[in-house]
Design a protein around this motif. Sequence first.
Motif, short mmCIF file in Angstrom:
data_model
loop_
_atom_site.label_atom_id
_atom_site.label_comp_id
_atom_site.label_asym_id
_atom_site.label_seq_id
_atom_site.Cartn_x
_atom_site.Cartn_y
_atom_site.Cartn_z
N GLY A 99 -4.62 -0.82 -2.70
CA GLY A 99 -3.37 -1.54 -2.53
C GLY A 99 -3.17 -2.45 -3.72
O GLY A 99 -4.01 -2.51 -4.63
N VAL A 100 -2.04 -3.14 -3.75
CA VAL A 100 -1.75 -4.04 -4.86
C VAL A 100 -1.24 -5.38 -4.34
O VAL A 100 -0.75 -5.48 -3.21
CB VAL A 100 -0.69 -3.45 -5.82
N ARG A 139 4.58 0.29 0.87
CA ARG A 139 4.81 -0.37 2.15
C ARG A 139 4.08 -1.71 2.15
O ARG A 139 2.89 -1.76 1.85
CB ARG A 139 4.30 0.51 3.30
N GLN A 140 4.78 -2.77 2.52
CA GLN A 140 4.16 -4.09 2.53
C GLN A 140 3.36 -4.29 3.80
O GLN A 140 3.76 -3.88 4.89
CB GLN A 140 5.23 -5.18 2.40
N VAL A 141 2.22 -4.96 3.65
CA VAL A 141 1.37 -5.32 4.78
C VAL A 141 1.79 -6.71 5.25
O VAL A 141 1.88 -7.63 4.43
CB VAL A 141 -0.11 -5.32 4.37
N VAL A 146 0.85 -1.19 0.00
CA VAL A 146 0.00 0.00 0.00
C VAL A 146 0.89 1.24 0.00
O VAL A 146 2.10 1.16 0.25
CB VAL A 146 -0.93 0.02 1.23
N LEU A 147 0.29 2.38 -0.26
CA LEU A 147 1.03 3.64 -0.17
C LEU A 147 1.50 3.87 1.26
O LEU A 147 0.83 3.45 2.21
CB LEU A 147 0.15 4.80 -0.64
N PRO A 148 2.63 4.55 1.45
CA PRO A 148 3.17 4.75 2.80
C PRO A 148 2.19 5.40 3.77
O PRO A 148 2.19 5.09 4.97
CB PRO A 148 4.39 5.64 2.56
N ASP A 149 1.33 6.31 3.27
CA ASP A 149 0.39 6.99 4.16
C ASP A 149 -0.96 6.31 4.26
O ASP A 149 -1.91 6.87 4.84
CB ASP A 149 0.21 8.44 3.70
N SER A 150 -1.08 5.11 3.72
CA SER A 150 -2.35 4.38 3.78
C SER A 150 -2.68 4.02 5.23
O SER A 150 -1.80 3.66 6.01
CB SER A 150 -2.26 3.10 2.94
N PRO A 151 -3.97 4.08 5.59
CA PRO A 151 -4.37 3.66 6.94
C PRO A 151 -4.33 2.15 7.13
O PRO A 151 -4.45 1.67 8.26
CB PRO A 151 -5.81 4.20 7.05
N ASP A 168 7.74 -9.76 -6.06
CA ASP A 168 8.84 -9.00 -5.48
C ASP A 168 9.55 -8.07 -6.48
O ASP A 168 9.77 -6.89 -6.21
CB ASP A 168 9.84 -9.94 -4.81
N ALA A 169 9.92 -8.60 -7.63
CA ALA A 169 10.66 -7.80 -8.61
C ALA A 169 9.82 -6.64 -9.12
O ALA A 169 10.33 -5.54 -9.37
CB ALA A 169 11.13 -8.67 -9.76
N ALA A 170 8.50 -6.85 -9.28
CA ALA A 170 7.63 -5.78 -9.74
C ALA A 170 7.58 -4.65 -8.72
O ALA A 170 7.62 -3.46 -9.08
CB ALA A 170 6.23 -6.31 -10.01
N LEU A 171 7.49 -5.01 -7.44
CA LEU A 171 7.46 -3.99 -6.39
C LEU A 171 8.77 -3.20 -6.38
O LEU A 171 8.77 -1.98 -6.17
CB LEU A 171 7.21 -4.64 -5.03
N ALA A 172 9.89 -3.89 -6.61
CA ALA A 172 11.18 -3.20 -6.64
C ALA A 172 11.22 -2.22 -7.81
O ALA A 172 11.72 -1.09 -7.67
CB ALA A 172 12.31 -4.21 -6.76
N LYS A 173 10.68 -2.61 -8.95
CA LYS A 173 10.70 -1.73 -10.12
C LYS A 173 9.72 -0.57 -9.96
O LYS A 173 9.96 0.52 -10.51
CB LYS A 173 10.43 -2.54 -11.38
N PHE A 174 8.62 -0.80 -9.22
CA PHE A 174 7.73 0.32 -8.92
C PHE A 174 8.51 1.41 -8.18
O PHE A 174 8.34 2.60 -8.45
CB PHE A 174 6.57 -0.14 -8.04
N LYS A 175 9.35 0.98 -7.27
CA LYS A 175 10.12 1.93 -6.47
C LYS A 175 11.02 2.78 -7.35
O LYS A 175 11.16 3.99 -7.14
CB LYS A 175 10.95 1.19 -5.42
N PHE A 176 11.62 2.16 -8.36
CA PHE A 176 12.50 2.90 -9.25
C PHE A 176 11.73 3.86 -10.15
O PHE A 176 12.30 4.77 -10.74
CB PHE A 176 13.35 1.95 -10.09
N SER A 177 10.40 3.64 -10.24
CA SER A 177 9.54 4.56 -10.99
C SER A 177 9.01 5.67 -10.09
O SER A 177 8.17 6.46 -10.50
CB SER A 177 8.35 3.79 -11.60
#
Length: 364
Positions: free
Chosen positions: A189-190, A208-210, A122-127, A194-203
């Motif tokens: 949320g999504v 933040r993982q739940v 989820v986004l870092p500020d997600s409840p 793992d690799a997709a989440l890492a590439k999201f970060k580079f974009s």
Amino acid sequence: MSSVAWGRRLLLAAAVVIAAVGCAESANALEKVRLLIPVRNIDEAFSPFVVAREKGYFAAEGYDVTLIAVGGSNESAIQVSAGNAEVGAASPGEALVGIQSGKLDIRYFYGLYYSNIWSIAVLPDSPIKTLAELKGKRLGVQSMGSAGTTFGRAFAQAAGLDPEKDISFLPIGVGAQAVTSVRQKLVDGVIYWDAALAKFKFSGLDLRQVPVPENLRSLPDVALLARNDTIGKNPKMLTGIARAVAKGYDYSMANPEAAVLITWKAYPEAKSKNPDATAALKEGVVVNQARLGIWNTPKIGDKHGLLIDADWNRLIQFFVDQKVLPAAVPVDRVITGKFIEDVNAYDRASIISDAKKEDISKLQ
């Protein structure tokens, strides 16, 4: 020209021809093997396979291996069962369904992933801090046929939710489309690998993982499979392929920068688009190590690829619980560990030493 000189020239020419023929015969002596990789585009997350080919580990075992990217694990399992490839890497799930029904004549023989690759983020500020707080939420997945939906339902059940009523899934694709969907809060949320989440970060999308239950996180995932008749009739080939992949893993862990560069050289389309070469390489290493981090577990000690019966029985029961399988299938129909001792019979220290000596400046 004297007869002696002419004779020498003939001998030299003959020697060149013999040497050339010998080289050709040596190359032709390599047995061709097709190895399916369950992604559309091979990238640094699969460096052990690429390193095994480019560093000559497959050839040292006597095999000329072609790595073939396919549409996913289901296609990999089906094509191997049909005899269109000798070895495939594939996530369980549909493969287990095919094994149980008898439609797929395959078995896993070498483990790769000792944890599943799926996470809820989820986004870092997600409840949303816990799985229970997913009630009434929309979760983005690559597609409705993605294994992410299976694990999403399981994660919901673990929190006491009804996955049919309490959460919904929305296909948002990959890349820019997925990033935009999250930023515009079309989803809460999504569920991605793992690799997709890492590439999201580079974009620029840092998620933040739940936390999820350990019993679900530690389910085994992708492994190498082959037809049952291949397992019975050609153990040398399967052992050699797995041993080369194991060496590729050792190399990648000892020198991830070199492993990433070797992969990018073989598959230029996989290279990070970051114009800063140093930053791009760091990004590649993050993706590489995020995936290779699940290629091992303390449970297997020093036995690369060891398939653990208890964990695969848990996986089988998981798919029964998720109604992917109608009933449990005996684990010995799914996996075999008959090659593991021989697979691990190589000088691991030498591979690691050679990897550490690799000059990455020559690979850039």
